[in-house]
Design an enzyme around this catalytic site. Structure first.
Site, PDB file in Angstrom:
ATOM      1  N   SER A 191       0.798  -1.221   0.000  1.00  0.00           N
ATOM      2  CA  SER A 191       0.000   0.000   0.000  1.00  0.00           C
ATOM      3  C   SER A 191       0.832   1.272   0.000  1.00  0.00           C
ATOM      4  CB  SER A 191      -0.949   0.015   1.202  1.00  0.00           C
ATOM      5  OG  SER A 191      -0.237  -0.164   2.413  1.00  0.00           O
ATOM      6  N   HIS A 198      -0.543   5.667   7.059  1.00  0.00           N
ATOM      7  CA  HIS A 198      -0.019   5.658   5.693  1.00  0.00           C
ATOM      8  C   HIS A 198       0.361   7.080   5.287  1.00  0.00           C
ATOM      9  CE1 HIS A 198      -2.005   1.764   5.633  1.00  0.00           C
ATOM     10  NE2 HIS A 198      -1.349   1.486   4.525  1.00  0.00           N
TER      11      HIS A 198
END
Length: 282
Positions: free
Chosen positions: A51, A258
Site C-alpha cells: 500500500s 499511511h
C-alpha cells in the site's frame, strides 16, 4: 489520556494498521496486483509492492483498482506522469506480501521493462498486528510483539526478499530496480497524544530501521538500488506540525499510518527520482 467508550475502542481497533496495509481494506491474494489492460505488452516502467507503493491514504484512487487502492497521487503514478512514460504497469496493491507480489504482480514484466520500483516486506512481518497491539494492549504486549516482528525480520524476511528479488530480475533482466523503504511513524522524542506509549514508539521506529536495513541489504545483494525515506520524513511524523502520515481517527479507518498525498509527493517521489537516476532508459 481520556477514556474511550467501548464502541470507540472497537472502532479504534479496526483502524489500527501499519505503514503498509489497511486492516479493513486488505486485498486478497487473488485480487492483489490485478493487472490493467494491456499488461502483456512490453513496458517501460512497472510499480510493484504494497500500500505504500499503491498510494493508500493519498486519495484520488483509480476506480478499476478496487481494494488495491492504486492512487494517481502515489509516487509511482506521479513519476510516470512527470516523465511521460509511454507504458506504465501500476501493479502495486494494498495488503500485498512478498508472496503476493511474486504470484500476481510480475506477469507484465519482460525484457522491455527499463525501470521497476517496489516497496514490500512490512506485511510479511505482521506490522498490522504489531501496531494494533501497541495501540490497544499496553506497553508490555507492544514490546513483546515488536520483538517477535524483529525476529521475523532477521530470520524469515531475508529469504522471502531474496526469492522475490530473484524473480524480478529474471522477469525484467534489463531493468533498473529501485527498492524504497519505510518512514518512521513517530518522532525521536515523545510523540504526545498517541495511543502508543513512548517506549512503544521508540521500539516501532527501531523495528522500522531494522526492516529497512534488511531490505536494503537484500536489494543491494541483487544489484538493486535502495532508497531510504526516513530522513525525508523527519520533522513530518504523526505529531509534527506538518505530518506526512495520516493519524488514526474514527474517520481514517482504512488509511491511518499511511503517507498522505504530501508524503507521497514530497517524501517518496524525490526518493524515487534519485533511485531511478538517468539509467532508467525509458
Amino acid at each position: 489520556m481520556r477514556r474511550t467508550s467501548w464502541w470507540g475502542r472497537r472502532l479504534l481497533a479496526m483502524l489500527v494498521c501499519p505503514l503498509t496495509v489497511a486492516s479493513v481494506a486488505v486485498a486478497s491474494p487473488a485480487h492483489a496486483g490485478s493487472a490493467p489492460a494491456g499488461a502483456g505488452r512490453k513496458l517501460g516502467y512497472a510499480a510493484l509492492g504494497d500500500s505504500i507503493a499503491s498510494g493508500l491514504g493519498a486519495g484520488n484512487y483509480e476506480a478499476s483498482s478496487g481494494r488495491c487502492s492504486r492512487s494517481a497521487s502515489a509516487h509511482p503514478a506521479l513519476w510516470a506522469a512527470e516523465h511521460h512514460v509511454g507504458e506504465f504497469r501500476f501493479a502495486a496493491c494494498s495488503g500485498a506480501k512478498t508472496s503476493d507480489v511474486t504470484a500476481t504482480q510480475l506477469s507484465g514484466l519482460d525484457g522491455g521493462v527499463r525501470l521497476v520500483s517496489m516497496t514490500v516486506g512490512a506485511n510479511d512481518v505482521g506490522f498490522s498486528d504489531v501496531l494494533k497491539a501497541c495501540a490497544m494492549q499496553g506497553e508490555q504486549e507492544c514490546l513483546q510483539r515488536v520483538g517477535q516482528a524483529r525476529d521475523d525480520i532477521d530470520h524469515t524476511l531475508p529469504g522471502r526478499l531474496d526469492a522475490l528479488d530473484k524473480a524480478v530480475r529474471e522477469k525484467a533482466p534489463q531493468a533498473r530496480v529501485a527498492v524504497l523503504g519505510y518512514p518512521h511513524l513517530f518522532s525521536a522524542g515523545t510523540c504526545g497524544g498517541q495511543l502508543v506509549s513512548p517506549r512503544g514508539q521508540a521500539a516501532l521506529n527501531d523495528a522500522t530501521d531494522r526492516l529497512n536495513a534488511v531490505t536494503r541489504d537484500r536489494a543491494q545483494a541483487h544489484g538493486f538500488v535502495f532508497a531510504d525515506v526516513t530522513r525525508a520524513f523527519t520533522g513530518h511524523e504523526l505529531c509534527s506540525d506538518d505530518p506526512w502520515t495520516i493519524s488514526p481517527s474514527l474517520f481514517t479507518l482504512d488509511s491511518a499510518y499511511h503517507p498522505n498525498a504530501t508524503g507521497q509527493r514530497q517524501g517518496y517521489l524525490p526518493a524515487l527520482e534519485t533511485a531511478a537516476g538517468a539509467g532508467s532508459g525509458i
